[in-house]
Structure formats: structure tokens, C-alpha cells
Design an enzyme around this catalytic site. Structure first.
Site: not given
Ligand code: IPE
Ligand code: IPE
Ligand code: MG
Length: 254
Positions: A21-23, A25, A38, A66-67, A72, A132, A189
Site C-alpha cells: 500500500d501507498g503507491n 500517495r 503504481h 482488491s475486490s 476506483r 518460491l 503492510r
Molecule cells: C489494500 O489497499 C489493497 C491493496 C494493496 C491491493 P487499499 O488502499 O485498497 O486499502 P484501504 O482502502 O486503504 O483500506
Molecule cells: C496500493 O496503493 C495499490 C493498490 C491498491 C492497487 P494505493 O493505490 O492504495 O496507494 P495509496 O494508499 O492511495 O497511497
Molecule cells: Mg491504499
């Protein structure tokens, strides 16, 4: 470094599960479109795979989409699908060469034919590899996973192949995703949020959770090693007392 003491033989997780998570931002902080984040995140995937191979971690499960992520904005979903297809086209050869078995979990019907074909081809090409076990959770939700397991058991009951009384935890576990792997020992995470976000709900029951503020594109080997070191120092009790765990030979603990 010759003068450094040899590291103590750390407990290595057999199975590592990661919410990447965090791509978004990461890109927004650079005033760039989210898709750039991403793309940067795709590179971190390789760092993580290399790390697992180097440390002898046998299974890696990555939450890629995720589902709920289908909801988005259209351009972000479209960009992610392109990136996914590109990765399938470009990375599989190298993964195969390195002995990585690639599999996908999630609701596949929601992807385009082209992506589904590439997923099946990647699975077929790498199916005998064992260095792996890499699982990509895409269009995946922990609730979906539990529902599809329940549905498959219900179908067996309806067909007269299974008695409801025969359904126990072991049978249920055999119908959820990742059934042929040990449950994740360690969960990581990135991105600073301390939640599961509908990842592996059944499988994470006794997994050790580790969170970092680092955004996914910033994750490096040093941080991964820190997670491993902290994991090594934790006592996993599985509902028992510390004294009971201390008296048990390590291998008999899940
Ligand atoms: C969780 O991240 C799903 C993935 C990393 C694929 P999200 O960004 O979707 O989660 P929330 O919305 O912050 O809970
Ligand atoms: C996780 O990064 C990748 C996916 C959920 C596809 P995010 O796109 O959720 O990045 P943030 O959380 O908005 O920074
Ligand atoms: Mg996210």
C-alpha cells in the site's frame, strides 16, 4: 564485514503475506499522477521477490488489487490493468528462470480475456517450479474467498456428496485460497495504515502482523530485514501459555 558478529540464525517465516500500500500517495507527494506510483511499486515487487529467495522464504503472497479497488476512478483502474498486463508479458520469463511458481487468487471473471489468458499461461509455464511459491491476489477479497469456499461446500452437500456434519475447520480450510500452503507466518503492510482491508481473513488468524509507515515504492531490503528480525523475536502462542510453548519442540508449533 569480517569484524561483525555472525547474525543469530533467525526464525524465517515459511510464508510471507504483504499488502503493498501507498503507491498513490508516493506519486501524489511528488505531484505526479497516481499511476506513476503504481509503476514505481511494480519495481518493489522484484525487490521483495529477491529478498524472499535470498532468505529462503518459501511462499510469498502479494495483495495487488482488491475486490473494492474496482470502484476506483476508471482511469486508475484502466492504468492498473495495463500495468498488470505489461508485467505478465515482461516478468514471467525471468520468474520462471529463477524457479518461481506463479499463481493468482481472486475473482478472475472480472478481468479481460487477455489478462486471464496471460494469468493461465504464467501458471502453466511455472507450475513445476518450487524455489518460491508466489501468489498474486488480484480482484481478491477475504470475504469473497470465504463465500466461495462456503459455496463449494454447499454444492457438495446439495449433490449428496457431503454431510453437513462433516464440515469442520480442516475441510473449510481446504476450500479457501492458498489451501496447499502453510498459513502466512508474517504479514507486512506498508503505507502506515494498520488494517487488513479485506485481505486473507481466514488465513491470517494466527499470523504475526507488522506495519510500516514506509510507502510501498520506498520499501527496501533493510526494512524487510527489520520485519524479519522483529518476527524472529516474537513469541507465537496460538492460544496456549508461554510456558507451554517453551516446553514444545519448535517444529510441532503451527
Ligand atoms: C489494500 O489497499 C489493497 C491493496 C494493496 C491491493 P487499499 O488502499 O485498497 O486499502 P484501504 O482502502 O486503504 O483500506
Ligand atoms: C496500493 O496503493 C495499490 C493498490 C491498491 C492497487 P494505493 O493505490 O492504495 O496507494 P495509496 O494508499 O492511495 O497511497
Ligand atoms: Mg491504499
Amino acid at each position: 564485514m569480517p569484524n561483525e558478529p555472525a547474525p543469530s540464525p533467525a526464525r524465517i517465516p515459511r510464508h510471507l503475506a504483504v499488502i503493498m500500500d501507498g503507491n498513490g500517495r508516493w506519486a501524489e507527494r511528488r505531484r505526479r499522477p497516481r499511476i506513476i506510483g503504481h509503476r514505481a511499486g511494480a519495481r518493489t515487487v522484484n525487490i521483495c521477490i529477491d529478498f524472499c529467495i535470498a532468505r529462503g522464504i518459501q511462499a510469498l503472497t502479494l495483495f495487488a488489487f482488491s475486490s473494492e479497488n474496482w470502484g476506483r476512478p476508471e482511469d486508475e483502474v484502466g492504468g492498473l490493468m495495463k500495468l498488470f498486463l505489461n508485467a505478465l508479458e515482461r516478468e514471467v520469463e525471468e520468474l520462471d528462470r529463477r524457479g518461481v511458481r506463479v499463481r493468482f487468487i481472486g475473482e478472475r471473471d472480472r478481468f479481460s480475456d487477455k489478462i486471464r489468458e496471460r494469468m493461465a499461461a504464467a501458471e502453466a509455464q511455472t507450475r513445476t517450479n518450487a524455489t518460491l511459491h508466489l501468489t498474486i491476489a488480484a480482484s481478491y477479497g477475504g470475504r469473497w474467498d470465504i463465500v466461495q469456499a462456503a459455496r463449494s461446500l454447499a454444492a457438495d452437500v446439495a449433490a449428496g456428496r457431503l454431510a453437513p456434519e462433516a464440515i469442520d475447520e480442516a475441510l473449510f480450510a481446504s476450500r479457501v485460497s492458498l489451501a496447499d500452503l502453510p498459513p502466512p507466518d508474517l504479514f507486512i503492510r506498508t503505507g502506515g495504515d494498520t488494517r487488513i482491508s479485506n485481505f486473507l481473513l481466514w488465513q491470517l488468524a494466527y499470523t504475526e502482523l507488522w506495519f510500516t509507515e514506509a510507502l510501498w515504492p520506498e520499501l527496501d531490503e533493510t526494512m524487510l530485514q527489520r520485519a524479519l528480525d522483529e518476527f524472529g523475536g516474537r513469541e507465537r502462542r496460538f492460544g496456549l501459555t508461554g510456558a507451554q510453548i517453551a516446553a514444545q519442540p519448535k517444529e510441532t508449533v503451527e
